[in-house]
Enzyme design. Structure first.
Site, short mmCIF file in Angstrom:
data_model
loop_
_atom_site.label_atom_id
_atom_site.label_comp_id
_atom_site.label_asym_id
_atom_site.label_seq_id
_atom_site.Cartn_x
_atom_site.Cartn_y
_atom_site.Cartn_z
N ASP A 132 -40.05 15.42 3.55
CA ASP A 132 -41.24 15.47 4.39
C ASP A 132 -41.43 16.87 4.95
OD1 ASP A 132 -42.18 12.93 4.11
OD2 ASP A 132 -41.29 12.14 5.94
N ARG A 182 -46.85 15.23 -2.52
CA ARG A 182 -47.69 14.45 -1.62
C ARG A 182 -48.58 15.43 -0.86
NH1 ARG A 182 -44.48 11.99 3.03
NH2 ARG A 182 -43.65 10.57 1.45
#
Length: 305
Positions: A132, A182
């Site tokens: 992330d 992402r």
């Protein structure tokens, strides 16, 4: 008004008092609605139900900004156990990790050692690990580490944030690695010196990055609840004749549930970001800050039966 709302929720996300209160009093309220559970084992039935509906997941043990080495080591052990349980339970799931929870702010040696242990286990069990992205001050270091890991492991992916000026160049730099990416708009409070301050500019940059990533041939996860971005992606991929197995939509657990199912029925790959753990408050506030419509989606999720 949108900027004011965003700043309020970002300010609230940093309140240690509210975070402590949320952990003590609020976990039961959000468990099964905004988070899957307070631990991974509690989350397994939720993930299995999503899988049965045709939805993939990526799980995230909430918590970040670890300052003690022993805590980072414990979080690493928990991540390894989660990977092993994903495979043991035959769940269709990736796992997301935050580098600060594994020691990024403590030492390079510690975070690298912890990530290698996680990635070795992930390779063994064929589970994708997504690194992330956090705030801009950690972006460059995170991407440097990702490049290092990607040269050694196939089971690692990462996230790019559209609101940062640097992201278009980051995407170009990552292209030779053929990464799974992402793409998000971004959820942290950043100064205008490093990030687009206006929503319209962030939206324009997000569309640009989606097109660039797809035309580069990279597997692209479009992580958004924004109907405009969803339709843009659908129209773009049809126009460019990009097959549905080269991209996916990602949405948050507890938000846009019906939209997730509708997209899956249309043949699109949909992955649900499923957080778990007691440290849910900061995550929830940042999600509300990202987009005003998320406030409505979140409260619908909280009070659904």
């Amino acid at each position: 008004m949108e900027a004011v709302t965003r700043n309020i929720f970002l300010y609230l996300s940093k309140s240690s008092i509210l975070n402590t209160l949320a952990q003590k009093r609020g976990s039961s309220l959000v468990s099964g609605k905004i988070i899957a559970g307070t631990d991974f084992r509690q989350s397994i039935p939720v993930i299995r139900e999503l899988n049965q509906k045709g939805l993939s997941t990526t799980v995230d043990h909430l918590g970040e900004f670890v300052s003690k080495p022993e805590t980072a080591i414990q979080r690493t052990k928990e991540a390894i156990q989660t990977i092993e349980m994903i495979r043991k339970e035959n769940l269709v799931s990736h796992m997301s990790v935050k580098m600060t929870s594994l020691g990024l702010d403590i030492s390079d040696d510690l975070v690298i050692s912890n990530m290698i242990k996680i990635l070795e286990t992930a390779e063994e069990h064929d589970v994708m690990i997504t690194i992330d992205m956090e705030d801009e001050t950690r972006c460059g270091k995170t991407l440097d580490l990702f490049k290092q890991f990607k040269s050694q492991y196939s089971c690692v992916s990462t996230v790019l944030q559209a609101y940062l000026y640097r992201t278009e160049q980051d995407l170009k730099d990552l292209r030779p690695l053929d990464p799974f990416l992402r793409l998000v708009k971004g959820a942290y409070k950043e100064p205008p010196s490093v990030a687009f301050p206006d929503k319209k500019d962030v939206d324009a940059q997000y569309k640009k990055l989606i097109e660039q990533s797809l035309t580069y041939g990279l597997y692209t996860a479009v992580a958004t609840h924004d109907d405009q971005m969803i339709e843009y992606t659908k129209e773009l991929t049809e126009r460019l004749n990009i097959p549905k197995d080269r991209f996916e939509f990602q949405m948050l657990f507890g938000m846009r549930n019906q939209t997730q199912l509708e997209l899956a029925k249309q043949g699109y790959h949909v992955r649900v970001y499923v957080p778990y753990g007691r440290d849910w408050y900061g995550y929830f506030m940042r999600r509300l800050a990202e987009r005003p419509a998320n406030i409505s989606f979140a409260f619908k999720g909280l009070f659904k039966k």
